[in-house]
Design a protein around this motif. Structure first.
Motif, PDB file in Angstrom:
ATOM      1  N   LEU A 146      24.551 -23.477 -18.314  1.00  0.00           N
ATOM      2  CA  LEU A 146      23.094 -22.990 -18.936  1.00  0.00           C
ATOM      3  C   LEU A 146      22.724 -23.480 -20.033  1.00  0.00           C
ATOM      4  O   LEU A 146      23.426 -23.717 -20.944  1.00  0.00           O
ATOM      5  CB  LEU A 146      23.637 -21.467 -18.861  1.00  0.00           C
ATOM      6  CG  LEU A 146      23.857 -20.613 -17.680  1.00  0.00           C
ATOM      7  CD1 LEU A 146      24.155 -19.204 -17.977  1.00  0.00           C
ATOM      8  CD2 LEU A 146      22.764 -20.705 -16.613  1.00  0.00           C
ATOM      9  N   THR A 157      14.210 -25.764 -17.432  1.00  0.00           N
ATOM     10  CA  THR A 157      15.117 -24.902 -17.255  1.00  0.00           C
ATOM     11  C   THR A 157      14.085 -23.807 -16.667  1.00  0.00           C
ATOM     12  O   THR A 157      13.059 -23.481 -17.078  1.00  0.00           O
ATOM     13  CB  THR A 157      15.996 -24.476 -18.310  1.00  0.00           C
ATOM     14  OG1 THR A 157      15.340 -24.202 -19.231  1.00  0.00           O
ATOM     15  CG2 THR A 157      16.878 -25.597 -18.869  1.00  0.00           C
ATOM     16  N   ASP A 202      22.853 -24.210  -3.654  1.00  0.00           N
ATOM     17  CA  ASP A 202      22.527 -24.772  -4.897  1.00  0.00           C
ATOM     18  C   ASP A 202      22.309 -26.277  -4.467  1.00  0.00           C
ATOM     19  O   ASP A 202      23.262 -27.131  -4.133  1.00  0.00           O
ATOM     20  CB  ASP A 202      23.811 -24.457  -5.870  1.00  0.00           C
ATOM     21  CG  ASP A 202      23.459 -25.259  -7.424  1.00  0.00           C
ATOM     22  OD1 ASP A 202      22.569 -26.025  -7.402  1.00  0.00           O
ATOM     23  OD2 ASP A 202      24.248 -25.216  -8.045  1.00  0.00           O
ATOM     24  N   LEU A 253      17.714 -22.956  -5.886  1.00  0.00           N
ATOM     25  CA  LEU A 253      18.922 -21.851  -6.109  1.00  0.00           C
ATOM     26  C   LEU A 253      18.644 -20.917  -5.240  1.00  0.00           C
ATOM     27  O   LEU A 253      17.533 -20.241  -5.408  1.00  0.00           O
ATOM     28  CB  LEU A 253      18.953 -21.557  -7.623  1.00  0.00           C
ATOM     29  CG  LEU A 253      19.466 -22.769  -8.618  1.00  0.00           C
ATOM     30  CD1 LEU A 253      19.223 -22.440 -10.040  1.00  0.00           C
ATOM     31  CD2 LEU A 253      20.736 -22.831  -8.362  1.00  0.00           C
ATOM     32  N   LYS A 297      16.160 -18.029 -16.578  1.00  0.00           N
ATOM     33  CA  LYS A 297      17.736 -17.539 -16.754  1.00  0.00           C
ATOM     34  C   LYS A 297      18.553 -18.749 -17.598  1.00  0.00           C
ATOM     35  O   LYS A 297      19.612 -18.827 -17.888  1.00  0.00           O
ATOM     36  CB  LYS A 297      18.702 -17.529 -15.600  1.00  0.00           C
ATOM     37  CG  LYS A 297      17.949 -16.491 -14.619  1.00  0.00           C
ATOM     38  CD  LYS A 297      18.687 -16.050 -13.378  1.00  0.00           C
ATOM     39  CE  LYS A 297      17.956 -15.059 -12.808  1.00  0.00           C
ATOM     40  NZ  LYS A 297      18.632 -14.602 -11.518  1.00  0.00           N
ATOM     41  N   GLY A 320      24.699 -28.069 -14.189  1.00  0.00           N
ATOM     42  CA  GLY A 320      25.083 -26.837 -13.899  1.00  0.00           C
ATOM     43  C   GLY A 320      25.199 -25.816 -14.819  1.00  0.00           C
ATOM     44  O   GLY A 320      25.390 -24.528 -14.714  1.00  0.00           O
ATOM     45  N   ASN A 370      18.853 -22.087 -15.983  1.00  0.00           N
ATOM     46  CA  ASN A 370      19.427 -23.110 -15.182  1.00  0.00           C
ATOM     47  C   ASN A 370      18.421 -24.257 -15.126  1.00  0.00           C
ATOM     48  O   ASN A 370      17.195 -24.010 -15.059  1.00  0.00           O
ATOM     49  CB  ASN A 370      19.379 -22.361 -13.809  1.00  0.00           C
ATOM     50  CG  ASN A 370      20.402 -21.325 -13.747  1.00  0.00           C
ATOM     51  OD1 ASN A 370      21.501 -21.676 -13.752  1.00  0.00           O
ATOM     52  ND2 ASN A 370      19.987 -20.310 -13.135  1.00  0.00           N
TER      53      ASN A 370
END
Length: 83
Positions: A14, A34, A74, A63, A37, A12, A39
């Motif tokens: 970044l 990822t 999520d 997401l 952003k 969770g 995630n």
């Protein structure tokens, strides 16, 4: 195999945007991609082979955001075996 709450918490965070991240978590090799952003959205978990690929399981993350940009969903879903 269900993802543990500690692993979900770790995923969770970044990370660097649009990259592939490799790490070890509780004896399992992880490799995840990822989004723009940062995630984690695609996870491979298992044992890393000599060629660098992970043999184990593959998960995808959903997401969803509302119009205001608030996170409303999520969810990690098992997609099958990773070879």
């Amino acid at each position: 195999m269900k993802l543990s709450p500690t692993l979900v918490k770790k995923l969770g965070q970044l990370y660097a945007p649009s990259t592939m991240v490799d790490m070890v978590f509780k004896g399992n090799d992880l490799s995840f991609k990822t989004d723009e952003k940062g995630n984690a959205i695609l996870l491979f978990i298992g044992k890393k082979m000599e060629d660098g690929n992970i043999k184990g399981e593959r998960y995808a993350r959903t997401l969803k955001y509302d119009r205001n940009g608030e996170l409303i969903k999520d969810h990690w879903e098992l997609k099958g075996k990773a070879t």
